[in-house]
Enzyme design. Structure first.
Site, PDB file in Angstrom:
ATOM      1  CG  HIS A 155      38.563  46.780  28.154  1.00 10.01           C
ATOM      2  ND1 HIS A 155      37.464  45.972  28.173  1.00 10.01           N
ATOM      3  CD2 HIS A 155      39.303  46.368  27.102  1.00 10.01           C
ATOM      4  CE1 HIS A 155      37.529  45.091  27.183  1.00 10.01           C
ATOM      5  NE2 HIS A 155      38.645  45.314  26.527  1.00 10.01           N
ATOM      6  CE1 TYR A 158      32.055  41.716  36.092  1.00 13.03           C
ATOM      7  CE2 TYR A 158      32.481  43.634  34.711  1.00 13.03           C
ATOM      8  CZ  TYR A 158      32.948  42.588  35.495  1.00 13.03           C
ATOM      9  OH  TYR A 158      34.298  42.428  35.692  1.00 13.03           O
ATOM     10  N   PRO A 212      34.782  36.157  41.648  1.00 12.82           N
ATOM     11  CG  PRO A 212      34.429  34.710  39.857  1.00 12.82           C
ATOM     12  CD  PRO A 212      34.320  34.796  41.337  1.00 12.82           C
ATOM     13  CE  LYS A 230      39.300  45.534  42.308  1.00 14.69           C
ATOM     14  NZ  LYS A 230      39.688  45.658  40.895  1.00 14.69           N
ATOM     15  CE1 TYR A 286      35.365  45.313  37.044  1.00 11.32           C
ATOM     16  CE2 TYR A 286      37.116  46.303  35.727  1.00 11.32           C
ATOM     17  CZ  TYR A 286      36.219  45.266  35.965  1.00 11.32           C
ATOM     18  OH  TYR A 286      36.185  44.189  35.113  1.00 11.32           O
TER      19      TYR A 286
HETATM   20  P1  RFL Z   1      47.280  30.172  41.872  1.00 10.76           P
HETATM   21  O1  RFL Z   1      47.069  30.722  40.500  1.00 10.76           O
HETATM   22  O2  RFL Z   1      46.244  29.251  42.405  1.00 10.76           O
HETATM   23  O3  RFL Z   1      48.696  29.461  41.866  1.00 10.76           O
HETATM   24  C1  RFL Z   1      49.123  28.642  42.936  1.00 10.76           C
HETATM   25  C2  RFL Z   1      50.110  27.630  42.385  1.00 10.76           C
HETATM   26  O4  RFL Z   1      50.573  26.825  43.460  1.00 10.76           O
HETATM   27  C3  RFL Z   1      50.580  25.473  43.063  1.00 10.76           C
HETATM   28  N1  RFL Z   1      50.446  24.650  44.282  1.00 10.76           N
HETATM   29  C4  RFL Z   1      51.485  24.039  44.881  1.00 10.76           C
HETATM   30  N2  RFL Z   1      52.769  23.967  44.561  1.00 10.76           N
HETATM   31  C5  RFL Z   1      53.571  23.255  45.376  1.00 10.76           C
HETATM   32  N3  RFL Z   1      53.129  22.607  46.476  1.00 10.76           N
HETATM   33  C6  RFL Z   1      51.836  22.656  46.833  1.00 10.76           C
HETATM   34  N4  RFL Z   1      51.401  22.029  47.937  1.00 10.76           N
HETATM   35  C7  RFL Z   1      50.942  23.398  46.018  1.00 10.76           C
HETATM   36  N5  RFL Z   1      49.638  23.654  46.067  1.00 10.76           N
HETATM   37  C8  RFL Z   1      49.338  24.423  45.018  1.00 10.76           C
HETATM   38  C9  RFL Z   1      49.414  25.341  42.103  1.00 10.76           C
HETATM   39  O5  RFL Z   1      49.559  24.243  41.213  1.00 10.76           O
HETATM   40  C10 RFL Z   1      49.472  26.686  41.378  1.00 10.76           C
HETATM   41  O6  RFL Z   1      50.254  26.630  40.211  1.00 10.76           O
HETATM   42  O7  RFL Z   1      47.452  31.328  42.952  1.00 10.76           O
HETATM   43  P2  RFL Z   1      48.134  32.791  42.814  1.00 10.76           P
HETATM   44  O8  RFL Z   1      49.468  32.681  42.141  1.00 10.76           O
HETATM   45  O9  RFL Z   1      48.020  33.411  44.154  1.00 10.76           O
HETATM   46  O10 RFL Z   1      47.211  33.564  41.751  1.00 10.76           O
HETATM   47  C11 RFL Z   1      45.874  33.883  42.072  1.00 10.76           C
HETATM   48  C12 RFL Z   1      45.040  33.931  40.803  1.00 10.76           C
HETATM   49  O11 RFL Z   1      45.244  32.747  40.064  1.00 10.76           O
HETATM   50  C13 RFL Z   1      43.542  34.104  41.117  1.00 10.76           C
HETATM   51  O12 RFL Z   1      43.357  35.030  42.155  1.00 10.76           O
HETATM   52  C14 RFL Z   1      42.731  34.589  39.887  1.00 10.76           C
HETATM   53  O13 RFL Z   1      42.747  33.642  38.856  1.00 10.76           O
HETATM   54  C15 RFL Z   1      41.283  34.885  40.285  1.00 10.76           C
HETATM   55  N6  RFL Z   1      40.457  35.293  39.131  1.00 10.76           N
HETATM   56  C16 RFL Z   1      40.496  36.596  38.639  1.00 10.76           C
HETATM   57  N7  RFL Z   1      41.344  37.496  39.166  1.00 10.76           N
HETATM   58  C17 RFL Z   1      41.437  38.757  38.654  1.00 10.76           C
HETATM   59  O14 RFL Z   1      42.213  39.572  39.165  1.00 10.76           O
HETATM   60  N8  RFL Z   1      40.687  39.151  37.558  1.00 10.76           N
HETATM   61  C18 RFL Z   1      39.815  38.296  36.964  1.00 10.76           C
HETATM   62  O15 RFL Z   1      39.222  38.684  35.950  1.00 10.76           O
HETATM   63  C19 RFL Z   1      39.665  36.975  37.519  1.00 10.76           C
HETATM   64  N9  RFL Z   1      38.824  36.094  36.967  1.00 10.76           N
HETATM   65  C20 RFL Z   1      39.587  34.372  38.549  1.00 10.76           C
HETATM   66  C21 RFL Z   1      38.767  34.809  37.451  1.00 10.76           C
HETATM   67  C22 RFL Z   1      39.515  33.051  38.994  1.00 10.76           C
HETATM   68  C23 RFL Z   1      38.649  32.161  38.387  1.00 10.76           C
HETATM   69  N10 RFL Z   1      38.651  30.807  38.887  1.00 10.76           N
HETATM   70  C24 RFL Z   1      38.594  29.676  38.077  1.00 10.76           C
HETATM   71  C25 RFL Z   1      38.928  30.552  40.274  1.00 10.76           C
HETATM   72  C26 RFL Z   1      37.897  33.942  36.850  1.00 10.76           C
HETATM   73  C27 RFL Z   1      37.803  32.624  37.323  1.00 10.76           C
HETATM   74  C28 RFL Z   1      36.786  31.733  36.654  1.00 10.76           C
HETATM   75  C1  PHB Z   2      37.432  36.982  32.624  1.00  9.10           C
HETATM   76  O1  PHB Z   2      37.596  37.511  31.500  1.00  9.10           O
HETATM   77  O2  PHB Z   2      37.722  35.802  32.834  1.00  9.10           O
HETATM   78  C2  PHB Z   2      36.819  37.784  33.717  1.00  9.10           C
HETATM   79  C3  PHB Z   2      36.633  39.143  33.527  1.00  9.10           C
HETATM   80  C4  PHB Z   2      36.063  39.903  34.538  1.00  9.10           C
HETATM   81  C5  PHB Z   2      35.683  39.301  35.716  1.00  9.10           C
HETATM   82  C6  PHB Z   2      35.888  37.940  35.910  1.00  9.10           C
HETATM   83  C7  PHB Z   2      36.464  37.170  34.905  1.00  9.10           C
HETATM   84  O3  PHB Z   2      35.104  40.047  36.687  1.00  9.10           O
END
Ligand code: RFL
Ligand code: PHB
Length: 389
Positions: free
Chosen positions: A72, A200, A292, A296, A384
């Site tokens: 993108h 957005y 989100p 980041k 970004y």
């Molecule tokens: P995770 O993915 O939460 O993984 C942590 C893992 O640890 C396990 N765990 C344990 N294991 C053993 N013992 C314990 N006591 C434990 N406690 C937990 C869990 O089961 C899990 O498997 O953290 P990690 O690896 O640091 O990764 C971080 C990312 O997952 C997170 O920052 C992103 O998903 C955030 N996020 C986005 N980030 C982006 O860079 N770009 C995006 O577009 C974006 N969109 C989003 C997002 C997060 C969202 N939600 C639902 C919070 C969109 C959404 C909706």
């Molecule tokens: C997504 O595709 O899940 C997504 C994309 C951009 C964002 C947050 C989530 O800023």
């Protein structure tokens, strides 16, 4: 059991760190509380910065991302019917890649299995011991059996609700937090994306985001009250609300269909300092959360992994502790900038319950300044696509 680096958490941070260390001949064990299928059922991030893309290549796991990810070069921001396109490529020379976190995590698990590195699933009651000594160890229960892993270092990659951060004494730790008074209701649907770039949108009814995973898989979000429940939002109600919030030209062409996933995520800004305590290092969501809006979360996890990986290799290969000694300071310096950007994007694009007319005018003015000022667009684009590591 003994390993060099015990990694708690088999999310993207833990798996990526594990693969990079494995490639350098450093032994790791990953402890994951859930099953592989459970981790791979979570729908989360979609946008990867170049830094994350480069790390996947360095891990030797970039092939499917290259083949199936979408480059993108820009994004659309709208305020009611007014639109601005931010041209990342033209403003910074760099693009982002749209590739779902679920797919990226699958690639990481496949990579880990291929090289035979150890992952312990369903590891319950993980506890960290003696992290402030030279002989740390981790205990856990698996299918009723008590287990122990002795190690040199512990990487706390267990997300926001994990045990690692809680292990750092409150006398040492300082937490900074902002909780936003709304959440994001997200759906995944097997429909073509409404536009080839992300949109957005700020509207008088609240924020909306049009995102995607591929040409027949769309991801849409709308801002909602924290008291809402996903099961009370019918698909029809979701589509109707989304259409009211995005510019008319997209509302008219939006293809709707049944949702295959629907969930609500709260929005929070959070940083815990320091990110190191003795031989324990926090990485990713375990140490910090962003709303989100700036995409980041996963990307800041990637920069932590890069700093920690480099630091651990420096210790093992060169017997030099400079990297691990400076890990917390270096990681936090970049994280706070991502926190600032995500907070700013969230403030620009959402409607707040207590927002005054003055506050709305400030948002509109911020938006108009952005529309008319190339430098302001460049600042947004630079953040970004991701600040340098
Ligand atoms: P995770 O993915 O939460 O993984 C942590 C893992 O640890 C396990 N765990 C344990 N294991 C053993 N013992 C314990 N006591 C434990 N406690 C937990 C869990 O089961 C899990 O498997 O953290 P990690 O690896 O640091 O990764 C971080 C990312 O997952 C997170 O920052 C992103 O998903 C955030 N996020 C986005 N980030 C982006 O860079 N770009 C995006 O577009 C974006 N969109 C989003 C997002 C997060 C969202 N939600 C639902 C919070 C969109 C959404 C909706
Ligand atoms: C997504 O595709 O899940 C997504 C994309 C951009 C964002 C947050 C989530 O800023």
């Amino acid at each position: 059991m003994r390993t060099q680096v015990c990694i708690i958490g088999g999310g993207p941070s833990g798996l990526l760190l594990g693969q990079l260390l494995h490639n350098k001949g450093i032994d790791t064990v990953v402890l994951e509380r859930k099953t592989r299928d459970y981790v791979l059922s979570r729908i989360r991030a979609g946008v990867l910065e170049k830094g994350m893309v480069d790390l996947m290549h360095e891990a030797g796991l970039g092939a499917r991302m290259d083949a199936e990810g979408y480059i993108h070069d820009g994004t659309v921001l709208s305020y009611d019917d007014r639109q601005i396109r931010i041209d990342f490529k033209e403003l910074t020379g760099t693009s982002v890649v749209v590739y779902g976190q679920t797919e990226l995590t699958r690639d990481l698990y496949n990579g880990r299995e291929k090289v035979g590195a150890k992952t312990e699933f369903e590891a319950e009651d993980v506890q960290i011991h003696d992290a402030d000594t030279d002989h740390p160890y981790v205990t856990f229960t698996q299918h009723g059996a008590q287990k122990r892993i002795d190690c040199d270092y512990i990487a706390g990659c267990d997300g926001f609700h994990g045990v690692s951060r809680q292990t750092i004494p409150t006398s040492v730790r300082r937490d900074f937090e902002k909780v936003y008074p709304f959440g994001w209701l997200g759906i995944l649907s097997e429909t073509p994306p409404v536009h080839h770039e992300l949109i957005y949108a700020n509207s008088s009814r609240g924020f909306a985001l049009c995102s995607m995973r591929n040409e027949n898989l769309s991801r849409y979000y709308i801002q909602c009250p924290l008291t809402d429940k996903p099961e009370n939002w019918s698909d029809d109600a979701f589509w109707a609300e989304l259409k009211r919030r995005i510019p008319q030209e997209y509302a008219e062409t939006l293809v709707t269909g049944p949702s295959i996933e629907k969930s609500i995520a709260p929005l929070r800004s959070f940083v815990s300092e320091p990110m190191r305590w003795g031989r324990l290092f926090l990485c990713g969501d375990a140490a910090h959360i962003v709303p989100p809006t700036g995409a980041k979360g996963l990307n800041t996890a990637a920069s932590d992994v890069q700093y920690l990986y480099t630091a651990l290799v420096q210790v093992y290969e060169e017997k030099d502790s400079e990297g691990i000694d400076r890990y917390s300071e270096k990681a936090l310096s970049r994280i706070w900038k991502a926190e600032r950007f995500s907070w700013w994007m969230t403030n620009l694009l959402h409607r707040f319950p207590d927002q005054s007319d003055f506050d709305i005018r400030m948002q509109i003015t911020d938006f108009e300044f952005l529309a008319s000022n190339r430098n302001a667009q460049a600042v947004l684009a630079e953040n970004y696509i991701g600040l340098p590591y």
